[in-house]
Design an enzyme around this catalytic site. Structure first.
Site, PDB file in Angstrom:
ATOM      1  N   SER A 147       0.792  -1.238   0.000  1.00 11.09           N
ATOM      2  CA  SER A 147       0.000   0.000   0.000  1.00 11.09           C
ATOM      3  C   SER A 147       0.820   1.282   0.000  1.00 11.09           C
ATOM      4  O   SER A 147       0.257   2.370  -0.141  1.00 11.09           O
ATOM      5  CB  SER A 147      -0.956   0.005   1.202  1.00 11.09           C
ATOM      6  OG  SER A 147      -2.093  -0.767   0.912  1.00 11.09           O
ATOM      7  N   LYS A 194       0.289   3.896  -2.677  1.00 12.82           N
ATOM      8  CA  LYS A 194      -0.656   5.017  -2.622  1.00 12.82           C
ATOM      9  C   LYS A 194       0.038   6.376  -2.552  1.00 12.82           C
ATOM     10  O   LYS A 194      -0.568   7.393  -2.899  1.00 12.82           O
ATOM     11  CB  LYS A 194      -1.605   4.836  -1.432  1.00 12.82           C
ATOM     12  CG  LYS A 194      -2.536   3.632  -1.573  1.00 12.82           C
ATOM     13  CD  LYS A 194      -3.469   3.514  -0.384  1.00 12.82           C
ATOM     14  CE  LYS A 194      -4.440   2.354  -0.548  1.00 12.82           C
ATOM     15  NZ  LYS A 194      -3.809   1.035  -0.401  1.00 12.82           N
ATOM     16  N   SER A 244      -5.825   3.921   4.139  1.00  9.60           N
ATOM     17  CA  SER A 244      -5.371   2.981   3.114  1.00  9.60           C
ATOM     18  C   SER A 244      -6.549   2.426   2.324  1.00  9.60           C
ATOM     19  O   SER A 244      -6.691   1.224   2.140  1.00  9.60           O
ATOM     20  CB  SER A 244      -4.570   1.835   3.750  1.00  9.60           C
ATOM     21  OG  SER A 244      -3.678   1.264   2.816  1.00  9.60           O
TER      22      SER A 244
END
Length: 480
Positions: free
Chosen positions: A111, A114, A312
């Site tokens: 993640s 991102k 997230s």
């Protein structure tokens, strides 16, 4: 100087979209209306803030590479991190690399991806951009076409999952007014803005309808959650996981049909007619095919980025990645978004050859990002040369306080990072990552990225603590 730059950048960005922020972090209603209507918020209330990145000394001495190496070398080899640990540490003010171990090696980022999505969408679309959802007249009498623009937070009504989101009931009211009393006969769902597969290469099998991802469509409500009210109630205990609908566009279209007084059987998929060349209405007063009947718009991109990073949110990430594609004239697909983000990264001077993305959320195991690209990205966002990028710092979770770091930095050897580490985390089975900012004991602001993609599969908590020990070591040392 470094923190002053970050603070100034963030204030300039917020002023540019006409909003006021009372305190840092992902506050429910942040960047919303001055007097928001009370609604049940999916995002949990925040605790009172601790000191975060406070009392920085603009003249603080810069750490030396030898000093940083002495602090980190014993920790980078912790067995909980597995056999491949790639690290980059740099000074925010100067951009100087202070530590590099496999820093240029493309690594599975999870993640932490991102951060790239956030920076590229802010650069490509701008922090104030809002994603539209439109309704237009169809070709048949009474046909209403709802055209998805890619807003993942769109709600059915005031009970939606995301506070302040655009709403289908508002759109339905506009349509009824535009039709002037004529009854709608059917609803056509146009989600063709996002072509290609709805599932990315490299996703685990449970992602499309499991707790943390969804099939990606240009039209969806509540991030494709099938029960948004239940998702709000169970947000904290489920770590924001929620079941997702298998057909997000039809699910949204059926909700819209109900709001127009139509049965679900009146919904089909299709494509909106082209807008009429002339705005003039034909005889009999019916709107010409393609005439806009109503429009609602998402929260500004700056707030979508904030929610994406803080919690997230994978579905928001995929939607924002496609906005990068649209802004750079690429197909709004997984492949098109990856190409567009690569292009924007290159425009910013980042080493695009160290970036290979199959999605915008980090759920794909096919993604590769180097740690040095991440520290370069954070430096560019914070050095004031691109003020629009400073928005990423408002949503970064704070160690032992907010977002995905709220329960971390509480174990032995990690507490020094509490309140002085701000970072995005990433986790897949065997993959763990963290990238962000930390203040040293001397008040110097550093950026770091630690990525490991061969970690023990049965040691999630241990691996996270090992990562936290590395960043906490930067917090307590002058490293000179």
């Amino acid at each position: 100087m470094p923190f002053a730059v970050l603070a100034t950048v963030l204030l300039l960005v917020l002023a540019g979209v006409g909003v006021f922020v009372a305190r840092p972090g992902p506050v429910a209603g942040w960047l919303g209306e001055d007097e928001p209507k009370p609604t049940a918020s999916a995002l949990p209330p925040e605790p009172d803030p601790q000191a975060v990145l406070a009392a920085l000394d603009p003249n603080a001495p810069e750490p030396t590479p030898d000093g940083v190496r002495a602090a980190l070398a014993p920790l980078v080899g912790q067995p909980e991190l597995g056999s491949r640990v790639n690290v980059s540490v740099a000074d925010v003010a100067t951009g100087t690399s202070l530590y590099a171990k496999g820093a240029d090696a493309p690594t599975v980022p999870a993640s932490v991806t991102k951060l790239v999505t956030a920076v590229t969408v802010l650069e490509a679309r701008g922090p104030g951009y809002r994603i539209p959802t439109r309704a237009v007249a169809g070709a048949a009498p009474g046909e209403v076409v709802i055209v998805g623009g890619g807003d993942p937070t769109l709600a059915v009504d005031g009970k939606g999952f995301y506070p302040g989101a655009a709403r289908l009931d508002d759109l339905a009211r506009q349509v009824k007014v535009a039709l002037g009393g004529a009854a709608p006969t059917k609803v056509t769902v146009d989600a063709t803005l996002f072509p290609g597969p709805r599932v990315a290469a490299g996703w685990d099998d449970d992602i499309p309808v499991g707790g943390f991802g969804a099939r990606i469509s240009a039209l969806m409500t509540d991030g494709a959650r099938s029960e948004p009210e239940k998702a709000r109630r169970t947000f904290e205990e489920t770590n924001h996981a929620a079941e997702r609908t298998a057909e997000p566009d039809l699910f949204a279209g059926r909700a819209f049909a109900r709001l127009l007084g139509l049965p679900e059987s009146a919904v089909r998929t299709g494509k909106a007619p082209a807008a009429p060349a002339s705005p003039a209405s034909p005889a009999a007063g019916a709107p010409a095919p393609g005439t806009e009947l109503g429009k609602v718009q998402s929260l500004p991109v700056i707030r979508l980025v904030d929610i994406m990073i803080s919690y997230s949110d994978n579905v928001i990430a995929e939607a924002l990645a496609r906005q990068v594609a649209l802004a750079r004239k690429q197909p709004a697909s997984f492949v098109g978004a990856g190409k567009a983000m690569d292009v924007v990264a290159g425009e910013l001077g980042l080493p695009a050859d160290e970036l290979d993305l199959a999605d915008g959320s980090g759920l794909s195991r096919n993604n590769r990002i180097s740690p040095s690209l991440l520290t370069d990205l954070l430096t560019i966002a914070g050095n004031g040369e691109h003020p629009e990028l400073g928005a990423i710092f408002g949503g970064l979770p704070v160690a032992a306080w907010s977002g995905t770091l709220d329960e971390r930095y509480q174990a032995a050897g990690t507490k020094a990072g509490a309140g002085v580490v701000r970072a995005k985390t990433g986790t897949l089975t065997g993959v763990h990552a963290i990238a962000g900012l930390v203040t040293t004991a001397d008040g110097r602001l550093l950026t770091f990225a630690v990525l490991t993609d061969q970690a023990p599969a049965d040691s999630m908590d241990g691996t996270r603590r090992a990562l936290d020990r590395i960043t906490s070591a930067l917090a307590v040392c002058g490293c000179r």
